[in-house]
Scaffold this motif. Structure first.
Motif, mmCIF file in Angstrom:
data_model
loop_
_atom_site.group_PDB
_atom_site.id
_atom_site.type_symbol
_atom_site.label_atom_id
_atom_site.label_comp_id
_atom_site.label_asym_id
_atom_site.label_seq_id
_atom_site.Cartn_x
_atom_site.Cartn_y
_atom_site.Cartn_z
ATOM 1 N N LYS A 54 0.808 -1.220 0.000
ATOM 2 C CA LYS A 54 0.000 0.000 0.000
ATOM 3 C C LYS A 54 0.843 1.272 0.000
ATOM 4 N N ARG A 56 1.928 2.268 2.920
ATOM 5 C CA ARG A 56 1.271 2.834 4.111
ATOM 6 C C ARG A 56 2.297 3.119 5.201
ATOM 7 N N SER A 141 -7.959 -0.850 3.901
ATOM 8 C CA SER A 141 -8.566 -0.689 2.580
ATOM 9 C C SER A 141 -7.531 -1.009 1.495
ATOM 10 N N ASN A 143 -6.338 0.025 -1.246
ATOM 11 C CA ASN A 143 -5.944 1.087 -2.168
ATOM 12 C C ASN A 143 -4.499 1.469 -1.876
ATOM 13 N N SER A 149 -10.484 4.859 -1.255
ATOM 14 C CA SER A 149 -10.631 3.418 -1.024
ATOM 15 C C SER A 149 -11.245 2.744 -2.244
ATOM 16 N N GLU A 178 -15.727 3.178 4.596
ATOM 17 C CA GLU A 178 -15.144 2.259 5.560
ATOM 18 C C GLU A 178 -15.978 2.204 6.841
ATOM 19 N N HIS A 234 -5.908 11.756 3.053
ATOM 20 C CA HIS A 234 -6.706 10.586 2.726
ATOM 21 C C HIS A 234 -7.565 10.843 1.509
HETATM 22 MG MG MG Z 1 -7.803 3.137 4.305
#
Ligand code: MG
Ligand code: AMP
Length: 343
Positions: A54, A56, A141, A143, A149, A178, A234
């Protein structure tokens, strides 16, 4: 890596997906909220792959998904009575609870916190995959980090093909935003993220509910927050999102004055005739806010293009699921809102 495509209709899919998860692989899973990117939540190495796929930040913890409510006993302790009451009412469903965590949960999953987020999703194929894998499944999620998402398998393919082992196609997600996140580790229940389970429904069970300030305002990036993910940008398309509040006609007049070539409008279906020539996209009906939740991310993803400069967005008012839509759009807009008195 070659990504395997599995249909939720195929009777062998659950077994195949569970095998990949058991062996430390990554599988994108359909849920009633958005698609999740799943891995064995008790295996720190598997969890690390989620963060890598991701992009992330590693201080943003993951939600653990269980096949049935009782399974949270393996990962949470102690479990307050309120948690069982919420589970009874809303599970399987779009509610995540933050609870005290057992030491067996890897620090990578919780980003070093002593609490863990847990949810029992509604989609039957995904519950079956979790059951067959025999472990709680960590699934943020599906993405690329920072992007809207994913609510269809095609969105997941766009973001994740070649980066993950498999995608289970279960069709478009039902809710579209979400899960609601509620923190039950303090003396009073605290809403960390609005979602398909509304604040009104939560209050019905827990009584008092505090709304965390991360829900309504931009959190400083250096701040220590209860849901660390909330401080990151986001859902953002490449263009700048600006929310234009106020009554329909007045907002349309303002947008039409500001509109330049290369801009776009994200509006309600009822408003489409007002934005002829202004590159409008409708994401649902204002009169039916569930359709707005359902369509928001697909619309934001369509508008995620380098050639779009500003996206003027119309946002629903009020509570219920509209509250979750407002939250996601405000985040996408970095909380930039033109209010009625500025029109
Ligand atoms: Mg997310
Ligand atoms: P995502 O799965 O991408 O929708 O993100 C999961 C969200 O859950 C993030 O906003 C996290 O900050 C939040 N979350 C996960 N674990 C915890 C926790 N232990 N305490 C508070 N928030 C959490």
């Amino acid at each position: 890596m070659e990504t395997l495509f599995l249909s939720a209709q195929d009777p062998q899919t659950a077994e195949k997906a569970a095998e990949i998860l058991k062996h430390g692989g990554l599988v994108a899973l359909p849920t009633e909220t958005v698609y999740g990117l799943g891995a064995n939540g008790l295996d720190g190495d598997a969890v690390l792959k989620i963060f890598e796929a991701k992009g992330r930040p590693q201080d943003n913890p993951l939600i653990l998904h269980v096949a049935q409510p009782e399974d949270i006993r393996e990962i949470c302790d102690p479990i307050p009575e309120t948690a069982w009451r919420l589970a009874e009412r809303f599970w399987p469903g779009p509610l995540t609870m933050v609870l005290p965590c057992r030491p067996s949960v890897p620090r990578r999953t919780t980003a070093g916190l002593d609490t863990v987020a847990v949810r029992c999703p509604r989609t039957p194929i995904t519950r079956e995959i979790i059951r067959l894998s025999g472990v709680p499944i960590a699934a943020p999620s599906a993405n690329r980090s920072g992007k809207p998402s994913t609510t269809t398998a095609e969105h997941v393919r766009h973001d994740m093909e070649g980066r993950i082992d498999a995608i289970v196609d279960g069709g478009p997600c039902d809710v579209g935003v979400e899960s609601t996140i509620v923190d039950l580790t303090g003396p009073v229940a605290r809403l960390l993220r609005p979602g398909g389970v509304t604040p009104e429904q939560l209050r019905d069970v827990v009584g008092e509910l505090i709304v965390d300030k991360a829900v309504t305002s931009q959190i400083d990036k250096d701040a220590v927050v209860r849901a660390p993910g909330m401080k990151y940008k986001h859902y953002a398309p490449q263009g700048e999102v600006k929310i234009i509040a106020g009554p329909r006609e007045k907002a349309a007049a303002y947008i039409r004055r500001q509109f330049q070539d290369g801009d776009a409008v994200l509006c309600f279906e009822e408003e489409l005739p007002l934005y002829e020539g202004c590159n409008p996209t409708a994401y649902g009906k204002e009169s039916d806010t569930a359709t707005l939740a359902h369509g928001l991310f697909a619309a934001l993803r369509d508008l995620d293009r380098a050639d779009i400069r500003v996206i003027f967005a119309r946002c629903p008012e009020g509570g219920g699921v509209a509250y979750a839509v407002q939250n996601r759009l405000r985040k996408a807009a970095g909380f930039q809102i033109v209010t009625e008195d500025q029109l």
